[in-house]
Design a protein around this motif. Structure first.
Motif, short mmCIF file in Angstrom:
data_model
loop_
_atom_site.label_atom_id
_atom_site.label_comp_id
_atom_site.label_asym_id
_atom_site.label_seq_id
_atom_site.Cartn_x
_atom_site.Cartn_y
_atom_site.Cartn_z
N VAL A 1 104.65 -1.97 30.09
CA VAL A 1 103.93 -3.07 31.31
C VAL A 1 104.05 -1.86 31.80
CG1 VAL A 1 104.65 -4.53 33.05
CG2 VAL A 1 104.96 -4.70 29.95
N LEU A 2 102.69 -2.05 33.19
CA LEU A 2 101.80 -1.32 34.53
C LEU A 2 101.68 -2.45 35.28
CD1 LEU A 2 101.34 1.72 32.67
CD2 LEU A 2 103.27 1.85 33.23
N HIS A 3 102.78 -2.25 36.70
CA HIS A 3 101.55 -2.20 37.51
C HIS A 3 100.30 -1.89 37.88
CE1 HIS A 3 102.16 -5.72 40.60
NE2 HIS A 3 101.66 -3.80 41.79
N GLU A 4 100.57 -0.54 37.56
CA GLU A 4 99.55 0.24 37.45
C GLU A 4 99.04 1.73 37.25
OE1 GLU A 4 98.73 2.08 41.75
OE2 GLU A 4 100.96 1.49 42.38
N MET A 5 98.62 2.26 36.56
CA MET A 5 98.96 3.07 35.48
C MET A 5 99.58 4.12 36.00
SD MET A 5 95.53 2.65 33.01
CE MET A 5 94.16 2.98 33.93
N GLY A 6 98.63 4.60 36.82
CA GLY A 6 99.30 6.08 38.40
C GLY A 6 99.31 7.55 36.83
N GLU A 7 101.24 7.95 36.82
CA GLU A 7 100.60 9.02 36.78
C GLU A 7 100.34 8.64 34.70
OE1 GLU A 7 102.53 7.65 38.78
OE2 GLU A 7 103.05 9.82 39.78
N LEU A 8 100.55 7.88 34.16
CA LEU A 8 101.10 6.96 33.17
C LEU A 8 98.92 6.61 32.46
CD1 LEU A 8 103.37 5.24 32.01
CD2 LEU A 8 103.16 7.66 31.92
N THR A 9 98.03 7.43 33.24
CA THR A 9 96.23 7.11 32.65
C THR A 9 96.29 7.95 31.85
OG1 THR A 9 96.07 6.54 35.15
CG2 THR A 9 94.29 7.36 34.11
N PRO A 10 96.87 9.27 31.63
CA PRO A 10 96.11 10.48 30.93
C PRO A 10 96.80 9.22 28.65
CG PRO A 10 97.06 11.11 32.03
CD PRO A 10 97.24 9.88 32.69
N ILE A 11 97.37 8.78 28.83
CA ILE A 11 98.40 8.03 27.69
C ILE A 11 97.94 6.65 27.39
CG2 ILE A 11 100.11 9.97 27.84
CD1 ILE A 11 101.95 6.68 27.97
N VAL A 12 96.45 6.36 28.55
CA VAL A 12 96.88 4.52 28.36
C VAL A 12 95.47 4.97 26.87
CG1 VAL A 12 95.95 2.35 29.17
CG2 VAL A 12 98.04 3.55 30.13
N GLU A 13 95.27 3.96 25.85
CA GLU A 13 93.86 4.49 25.53
C GLU A 13 93.06 2.92 25.56
OE1 GLU A 13 95.70 3.86 21.29
OE2 GLU A 13 94.39 5.71 22.01
N ARG A 14 94.19 2.24 25.80
CA ARG A 14 94.24 0.53 25.69
C ARG A 14 94.68 -0.83 26.75
NH1 ARG A 14 95.33 -2.95 20.78
NH2 ARG A 14 94.61 -5.51 21.88
#
Ligand SMILES: Nc1ncnc2c1ncn2[C@@H]1O[C@H](COP(=O)(O)OP(=O)(O)O)[C@@H](O)[C@H]1O
Ligand SMILES: [Mg+2]
Length: 275
Positions: free
Chosen positions: A209-222
């Protein structure tokens, strides 16, 4: 045992999560409406949406913490309606943080070992194996050298990593994380991104669960985007990362994203092994 017909196309392993036509009502308020989604082994899915859109409720319903009013949830092919059939040991949960101090002094090692507690085997958190499992989980979040320090002195980011270690100690294959970046400093967010990326490489299925992807953008594939309890997007992550706000929101609340303390305290207990 009733096995699901929903199986992975490549193998006979049932998929980690299937949600079908789920409705959830809390009190008298309908919160989730007709939610359907499936998550395959090894996927990394972000649940995005404004505050109050139902992200935490969806996660808690998938964990059996919040009851549904309609629809079906299967975890690794097992119907959540029959809780004792669900392979809980395969599931880790890092709840949304509700503030650092619990008041009870505990070392990082003690907190992580508490992740081994279960109702049926209350002794599981003791002994050399438990110690070793807890130390390995702490090493996975790069805190092995702080094992004997009290978590009360930890920064928000370090405390978050201890909670992740507690979820990892049972070696789950499906990990739910609720707003793991919330309220922690940038360096800690980057460290967390590295940790989550290595968990992903190890093949864990991540639902974050993310409010915004921020630093996790690289690991979000969907990205699955919720709006007022409905899925409005399921697919490619949004190209430009921006917090999803309700009209009229200040835009500052993501700096203080904690839900009301009483509500979370009620609804986000440590996941115990109900088996
Ligand atoms: N126990 C509860 N009783 C009534 N309404 C609730 C309860 N918990 C959450 N809600 C409401 O459900 C909606 C979704 O909340 P939540 O799932 O926490 O959203 P998010 O995690 O996306 O911020 C919000 O409007 C919230 O006020
Ligand atoms: Mg939430």
């Amino acid at each position: 045992m009733e096995e699901s017909s929903f199986v992975n196309s490549q193998s006979t392993t049932p998929m980690p999560l299937l949600v079908d036509q789920l409705d959830v009502t809390l009190g008298t308020s309908p919160i989730l409406h007709g939610i359907s989604l499936t998550v395959e082994q090894g996927e990394s899915v972000a649940l995005l949406g404004a505050n109050g859109s139902g992200k935490s409720t969806l996660v808690k319903t998938c964990l059996g913490i919040v009851p549904s009013t309609r629809g079906r949830i299967e975890i690794y092919g097992k119907d959540l309606a029959r809780k004792s059939s669900v392979p809980w040991r395969k599931i880790g949960y890092v709840p949304q943080r509700v503030g650092a101090s619990s008041g009870v002094p505990a070392t990082a090692l003690e907190v992580v070992r508490s992740g081994l507690l279960s109702r049926s085997t209350p002794w599981k958190d003791r002994g050399r194996q438990a110690h070793q499992a807890a130390m390995e989980a702490l090493a996975a979040v790069d805190l092995a050298d702080r094992a004997h320090d009290h978590v009360q002195v930890f920064s928000g980011g370090q405390a978050q990593r201890v909670l992740i270690a507690r979820a990892l100690v049972r070696n789950p294959s499906l990990l739910f994380l609720d707003e793991p970046l919330a309220g922690i400093d940038r360096t800690s967010r980057e460290t967390l991104a590295t940790i989550l990326s290595s968990l992903r490489e190890r093949g864990l299925t991540l639902i974050t669960v993310l409010h915004e992807m921020g630093e996790l953008t690289p690991i979000v594939e969907r990205a699955v985007v919720l709006e007022e309890g409905r899925i409005i997007h399921d697919g490619e992550p949004p190209a430009t990362d921006h917090p999803h706000h309700h009209p009229g929101e200040t835009g500052c609340e993501h700096l203080h994203p904690h839900d009301s303390l009483s509500r979370v305290a009620h609804h986000a207990p440590v996941l115990r092994n109900p088996a």
